[in-house]
Scaffold this motif. Structure first.
Motif, short mmCIF file in Angstrom:
data_model
loop_
_atom_site.label_atom_id
_atom_site.label_comp_id
_atom_site.label_asym_id
_atom_site.label_seq_id
_atom_site.Cartn_x
_atom_site.Cartn_y
_atom_site.Cartn_z
N VAL A 304 0.84 -1.21 0.00
CA VAL A 304 0.00 0.00 0.00
C VAL A 304 0.87 1.25 0.00
CG1 VAL A 304 -1.61 1.37 1.40
CG2 VAL A 304 -2.06 -1.06 1.01
N HIS A 305 1.93 1.26 0.79
CA HIS A 305 2.82 2.42 0.85
C HIS A 305 3.57 2.60 -0.46
CE1 HIS A 305 2.62 3.57 5.21
NE2 HIS A 305 1.96 2.41 5.21
N PHE A 306 4.06 1.50 -1.04
CA PHE A 306 4.72 1.59 -2.35
C PHE A 306 3.76 2.15 -3.39
CE2 PHE A 306 4.88 -0.49 -6.49
CZ PHE A 306 6.07 0.02 -6.98
N CYS A 307 2.56 1.61 -3.44
CA CYS A 307 1.58 2.02 -4.45
C CYS A 307 1.16 3.47 -4.26
CB CYS A 307 0.35 1.11 -4.39
SG CYS A 307 0.69 -0.62 -4.74
N ALA A 308 1.05 3.91 -3.02
CA ALA A 308 0.65 5.29 -2.76
C ALA A 308 1.63 6.29 -3.33
CB ALA A 308 0.50 5.51 -1.24
N ALA A 309 2.91 5.91 -3.37
CA ALA A 309 3.97 6.85 -3.77
C ALA A 309 4.45 6.65 -5.21
CB ALA A 309 5.16 6.71 -2.82
N GLN A 310 3.94 5.61 -5.91
CA GLN A 310 4.47 5.29 -7.24
C GLN A 310 3.58 5.83 -8.36
OE1 GLN A 310 7.47 3.93 -7.68
NE2 GLN A 310 7.17 4.39 -9.85
N PRO A 311 4.11 6.74 -9.20
CA PRO A 311 3.26 7.38 -10.22
C PRO A 311 2.61 6.41 -11.21
CG PRO A 311 5.30 8.60 -9.93
CD PRO A 311 5.45 7.33 -9.16
N ASN A 312 3.34 5.38 -11.66
CA ASN A 312 2.80 4.50 -12.71
C ASN A 312 2.16 3.24 -12.15
OD1 ASN A 312 5.50 3.77 -12.01
ND2 ASN A 312 5.69 2.52 -13.85
N PHE A 313 1.70 3.31 -10.90
CA PHE A 313 0.94 2.21 -10.31
C PHE A 313 -0.40 2.06 -11.03
CE2 PHE A 313 -2.65 1.52 -7.36
CZ PHE A 313 -2.48 0.17 -7.12
N LYS A 314 -0.83 0.80 -11.21
CA LYS A 314 -2.12 0.53 -11.86
C LYS A 314 -3.15 -0.03 -10.89
CE LYS A 314 -4.16 -1.83 -15.87
NZ LYS A 314 -4.52 -0.59 -16.62
N VAL A 315 -2.87 -1.18 -10.28
CA VAL A 315 -3.82 -1.82 -9.37
C VAL A 315 -3.05 -2.83 -8.52
CG1 VAL A 315 -4.47 -3.67 -10.99
CG2 VAL A 315 -6.13 -2.89 -9.26
N LEU A 316 -3.51 -3.07 -7.29
CA LEU A 316 -2.86 -3.98 -6.37
C LEU A 316 -3.71 -5.24 -6.17
CD1 LEU A 316 -0.68 -4.66 -4.17
CD2 LEU A 316 -2.10 -3.37 -2.56
N GLU A 317 -3.06 -6.38 -6.22
CA GLU A 317 -3.72 -7.64 -5.93
C GLU A 317 -3.97 -7.77 -4.43
OE1 GLU A 317 -2.97 -12.43 -6.74
OE2 GLU A 317 -1.35 -11.00 -7.07
N PHE A 318 -5.19 -8.13 -4.04
CA PHE A 318 -5.49 -8.37 -2.63
C PHE A 318 -6.72 -9.25 -2.50
CE2 PHE A 318 -7.82 -7.53 1.30
CZ PHE A 318 -6.85 -7.90 2.22
N LYS A 319 -6.54 -10.36 -1.81
CA LYS A 319 -7.66 -11.24 -1.48
C LYS A 319 -7.84 -11.23 0.03
CE LYS A 319 -9.35 -15.99 -1.99
NZ LYS A 319 -9.04 -17.36 -2.49
N PRO A 320 -9.03 -10.89 0.54
CA PRO A 320 -9.24 -10.85 1.99
C PRO A 320 -8.84 -12.15 2.66
CG PRO A 320 -11.10 -9.89 0.84
CD PRO A 320 -10.22 -10.50 -0.21
N HIS A 321 -8.19 -12.03 3.82
CA HIS A 321 -7.67 -13.20 4.52
C HIS A 321 -8.69 -13.71 5.53
CE1 HIS A 321 -3.93 -12.09 2.69
NE2 HIS A 321 -3.90 -10.94 3.32
#
Length: 379
Positions: A304-321
């Protein structure tokens, strides 16, 4: 402030093993990281015992220096096990640096370029279209998801004629499109099971009319020219990268124009530091980043922190645990996004170390597929 100790915990998240690392310091500020379990799992704790001596007594806030030191002390480039361990160390160092500064890690990375992080849910199977409708609608109602990832295989790849499987997949995806909301995105993960690239082209053509979000890892990652040829022959967004280890491998893929979306894993490539270098290379090639993240709550927080700061981020994979009791306050999607936690330093997640004291490890290994003639296939 200086590093005084490592603690490792072999745990699980749902039905997969996970290794957590805690780095302790002289000031009582601790940092946490998560390691990718490539296997053999029990080779990791003694590896951390070895790596600890490389940075014992160092200032943990010198993240770049220490990660470079760990990489450069290897005579040969570290492979899967070494980079997985270095990833967890990198995570824990960033966590300490954020806590010491009283800031969320993304602020140390230059600040957030977005207010929240979009996520998609990996369903990982190919359910009947009606079941897919019910499941994705449930996930949408509960978490706000509008993006999902399915398997493109309705049956065993090696039973029956390949052309039949291709047609079944195309018809099935078309039916899903008919009965689900038009704003839902559907990606397909082929799990590198296809050995012959022309078959990957045929499968891409079958799903293309129904507009897939992306087509993930249809073939093995090793031969980059095959990816360049594959991308030149398909009309859907091509994604790969979970099996690549460092910026040099990604540079080869990018310069060959072998992908539209890259999927490095922050628990595989060496942590946040290497992940950012990889993403910057991708940005220079007009390629977006969709991090591979089938991991636990801690790895998700790091992402989440990486994606928040990365300009060319698209979407993050996440499956609820369903099972990760050591994560007190995990990031959970709201309206299909992870909300940032600007008032919480470090990763913004609390780990209950008392829970980690209880043995909760589970053994897991990948099953090897057998073809009808008895030979093995890529799983």
């Amino acid at each position: 402030m200086y590093i005084t100790g490592f603690k490792t915990y072999m745990q699980r998240v749902d039905d997969r093993p996970r290794l957590l690392l805690k780095i302790e310091t002289s000031e009582g500020i601790d940092g946490w990281g998560e390691c990718y379990n490539h296997g053999p799992d029990w080779a990791l704790p003694p590896l951390f015992d070895y790596l600890f001596h490389q940075i014992d007594g160092e200032d943990p806030r010198r993240v770049e220096f220490l990660v470079l030191k760990l990489n450069q002390q290897c005579r040969f480039p570290p492979g899967a096990m070494g980079l997985a361990a270095i990833s967890a160390i990198d995570h824990a160092l960033w966590d300490i640096a954020g806590k010491a500064a009283g800031l969320p890690v993304y602020m140390l990375l230059g600040g957030n370029v977005r207010d929240r992080v979009r996520v998609y849910c990996g369903v990982y199977t190919a359910p009947d279209a009606e079941h897919a409708k019910d499941e994705t609608q449930r996930l949408h109602e509960e978490y706000g998801y509008t993006a999902f990832k399915l398997s493109p295989y309705r049956r065993d790849l090696h039973s029956g004629r390949w052309g039949e499987l291709v047609k079944e997949t195309g018809d099935w995806f078309a039916r899903i499109r008919e009965i689900t909301p038009s704003n839902f995105e559907f990606a397909f993960d082929a799990h590198a099971k296809i050995f012959e690239p022309y078959q990957a082209v045929q499968l891409a053509a079958a799903i293309a009319p129904s507009d897939p979000y992306f087509y993930e890892e249809p073939i093995r990652p090793e031969h980059i020219p095959a990816w360049a040829e594959l991308k030149s022959k398909i009309t859907v967004p091509l994604a790969t990268g979970e099996s690549l280890y460092n910026r040099f491998e990604f540079l080869s893929l990018l310069t060959a124009r072998g992908a539209d979306i890259i999927q490095p894993d922050i628990c595989v490539v060496g942590g946040v530091s290497e992940m950012r270098r990889i993403a910057t290379l991708a940005e220079a090639h007009y390629v977006t980043v969709a991090p591979h993240n089938p991991m636990g709550p801690l790895a998700t927080a790091v992402n989440v922190h990486f994606c928040a700061a990365q300009p060319n981020f698209k979407v993050l994979e996440f499956k609820p645990h369903g099972h990760a009791p050591w994560a007190v306050d995990p990031y959970i999607p709201v309206d299909g996004h992870m909300e940032l936690r600007p008032d919480q330093p470090g990763w913004g997640i609390e780990i209950d170390e008392k829970v980690l004291q209880s043995e909760d490890y589970i053994h897991w290994e990948r099953k090897v597929t057998r073809k009808p003639d008895g030979s093995t296939a890529y799983p």
